[in-house]
Write a protein that holds these residues in place. Structure first.
Motif, PDB file in Angstrom:
ATOM      1  N   GLN A 388       0.816  -1.219   0.000  1.00  0.00           N
ATOM      2  CA  GLN A 388       0.000   0.000   0.000  1.00  0.00           C
ATOM      3  C   GLN A 388       0.852   1.272   0.000  1.00  0.00           C
ATOM      4  N   SER A 424      -4.564  -9.138  -6.651  1.00  0.00           N
ATOM      5  CA  SER A 424      -5.911  -8.763  -6.216  1.00  0.00           C
ATOM      6  C   SER A 424      -6.358  -9.617  -5.042  1.00  0.00           C
ATOM      7  N   GLN A 427      -4.614  -8.444  -1.917  1.00  0.00           N
ATOM      8  CA  GLN A 427      -5.142  -7.177  -1.409  1.00  0.00           C
ATOM      9  C   GLN A 427      -6.433  -7.368  -0.627  1.00  0.00           C
ATOM     10  N   HIS A 428      -7.143  -8.489  -0.864  1.00  0.00           N
ATOM     11  CA  HIS A 428      -8.401  -8.753  -0.159  1.00  0.00           C
ATOM     12  C   HIS A 428      -8.285  -9.983   0.733  1.00  0.00           C
ATOM     13  N   ARG A 434     -14.964 -10.483  -2.193  1.00  0.00           N
ATOM     14  CA  ARG A 434     -14.461  -9.117  -2.294  1.00  0.00           C
ATOM     15  C   ARG A 434     -13.557  -8.951  -3.512  1.00  0.00           C
ATOM     16  N   THR A 435     -12.744  -9.980  -3.788  1.00  0.00           N
ATOM     17  CA  THR A 435     -11.849  -9.906  -4.944  1.00  0.00           C
ATOM     18  C   THR A 435     -12.645  -9.829  -6.243  1.00  0.00           C
ATOM     19  N   LYS A 437     -15.669  -8.769  -6.681  1.00  0.00           N
ATOM     20  CA  LYS A 437     -16.348  -7.473  -6.767  1.00  0.00           C
ATOM     21  C   LYS A 437     -15.384  -6.395  -7.239  1.00  0.00           C
ATOM     22  N   SER A 438     -14.152  -6.402  -6.718  1.00  0.00           N
ATOM     23  CA  SER A 438     -13.176  -5.381  -7.103  1.00  0.00           C
ATOM     24  C   SER A 438     -12.757  -5.513  -8.566  1.00  0.00           C
ATOM     25  N   LEU A 439     -12.822  -6.739  -9.081  1.00  0.00           N
ATOM     26  CA  LEU A 439     -12.436  -6.983 -10.471  1.00  0.00           C
ATOM     27  C   LEU A 439     -13.606  -6.843 -11.444  1.00  0.00           C
TER      28      LEU A 439
END
Length: 460
Positions: A388, A424, A427-428, A434-435, A437-439
């Motif tokens: 981060q 990804s 990061q989750h 969650r992964t 959804k982010s993708l």
């Protein structure tokens, strides 16, 4: 709900939340309350103790007995008593207890005990775990930075004498590595090397650990040599000396100056021949100014002062350290990681390393836990607190121009997709929902791709 019932619930909730063990028995020695912490100390399930007599669950050394039962028998309070006993699996437990009788209308109806756990401390003393593992020598120190080489040379010169040494350096710089190297390079190398972190033990127990105890000095005291007697002829490392209470620092100064030690409760002094190496993780002048280090002790310890440079001041050593740790964990994990991606190596050189060499080692160890089939450590294998940071947020899609020469477009896209999916997921924390959804894709689609590339979701 009645007021009395509410009070009982609140009372039990409080006792179950505090960080000391609480054990209450009735007048027959049957357990009527046993809090969570007591269960942790004795490694017992609450249901295995509640409603049972103490002697059914615990056993005691010959001629020993439960302090709870002793209070029931005598009807008087027992304070600060050391007690060793065994749980129902034969594991030895050692506690310091304050035990009180419980009266109602003049009649003894039970007893309550408040216990502090000293099992680990007792085991350390008894098994001599405090004795250092002296595997390190000057050859173990990795780096060619000029400031580091200067400290190594000064340390080698210090092996010729028996003078006290103060090693100054931030946490994680390798102070104990230098202490062991000095011991192993000195004429004392065949004698004991003992190490004690002064911040790890409460002040109430530290005096006995350092100087020893005489039987009868206090309730539960036994004849036991302290670290000075155990290290006689050798070296004693006192880590984080600034954590010691001021009164203990004064007693330590006396022992160093007079070269004699007196056990707690004893009347005679025992001569000792011990070389003292102390470490401090802050500027000693700051520690003296704020009262964490006595000035007279500082002058006595700092006959030889060694300043270990932090990693941010010897960044030219980072690449060599990384290769060393990769080799180390290849051996331990039976892996064959070839190295680290060049771009990542350069970004690690820009990092300030607040945890110094220890932080670097932990990051390499963690990265190698996340590697699957990859040949090199990449940014996707770093812990999330590093990824981060601005210098680590650069896209990892570029796997290196030289590395990609001669590859087909399909092969390049496949590897890029694998790196992107792993990053990804990391990061989750490996969470599929969650992964996905982010993708911007469905769970099913993501799971298909993970199976296709044999990527585990539990990256962490």
């Amino acid at each position: 709900m009645e007021a009395n019932n509410l009070k009982d619930i609140i009372f039990e909730k409080i006792l179950d939340s505090i960080d000391v063990g609480v054990h209450v028995v009735d007048s027959n020695g049957m357990t009527i309350f046993y809090n969570r912490k007591m269960g942790e100390i004795e490694e017992m399930k609450i249901e295995d103790v509640l409603g049972k007599n103490i002697r059914e669950v615990f056993s005691f050394h010959k001629n020993g007995d439960s302090t709870l039962l002793r209070v029931l028998k005598r009807g008087t309070k027992i304070s600060n008593v050391r007690q060793s006993y065994f749980n129902n699996r034969g594991q030895e437990i050692t506690t310091i207890n304050n035990t009180f009788p419980i009266d109602k209308d003049g009649a003894l109806i039970g007893a309550m005990e408040i216990a502090r756990d000293v099992t680990k401390i007792e085991k350390m003393i008894r098994d001599n775990i405090l004795k250092g593992d002296t595997r390190y020598t000057f050859d173990s120190i990795i780096g060619r930075n000029d400031a580091l080489l200067e400290v190594i040379e000064a340390s080698k010169r210090a092996t010729r004498t028996n003078s006290s040494i103060l090693i100054i350096g931030e946490t994680g710089t390798g102070k104990e590595l230098f202490a062991q190297s000095i011991h192993n390079g000195s004429s004392r190398s065949s004698k004991p090397y003992l190490s004690q972190n002064c911040a790890a033990i409460p002040d109430t127990l530290m005096e006995g650990i350092l100087f020893g105890t005489k039987k009868g000095a206090f309730t539960g005291a036994v004849d036991r040599p302290g670290l000075f007697e155990q290290a006689n002829g050798g070296t004693l490392l006192l880590d984080e000396i600034n954590s010691l209470d001021s009164s203990l620092q004064a007693k330590l100064l006396r022992v160093i100056q007079e070269r004699t030690v007196r056990r707690i409760g004893d009347t005679k002094d025992v001569p000792v021949d011990v070389r003292i190496i102390a470490t401090i993780n802050e500027d000693p002048i700051d520690a003296i100014t704020t009262g964490r280090l006595r000035k007279d002790l500082f002058y006595r310890l700092s006959v030889v002062s060694l300043f270990i440079p932090p990693l941010r001041e010897r960044k030219d050593d980072i690449e060599e350290l990384i290769h060393f740790f990769i080799k180390k964990y290849n051996h331990l994990f039976r892996m064959n990681v070839a190295g680290m991606e060049k771009g990542l190596m350069l970004r690690l050189m820009e990092y300030d390393w607040p945890g110094n060499v220890r932080e670097l080692e932990h990051i390499i160890e963690g990265a190698m836990n996340l590697i699957d089939q990859e040949e090199f450590i990449t940014s996707s294998h770093l812990p999330i607190h590093l990824r981060q940071r601005p210098q680590f947020r650069k896209e990892e899609m570029n796997l290196g121009a030289a590395k990609e020469e001669g590859k087909s477009l399909d092969a390049f896209l496949r590897e890029a997709e694998i790196v992107f999916l792993k990053r990804s997921l990391g990061q989750h924390d490996g969470n599929i929902t969650r992964t996905a959804k982010s993708l911007g894709m469905s769970r099913q689609n993501l799971q298909y791709r993970l199976r296709k590339y044999n990527i585990r979701a539990d990256l962490r």
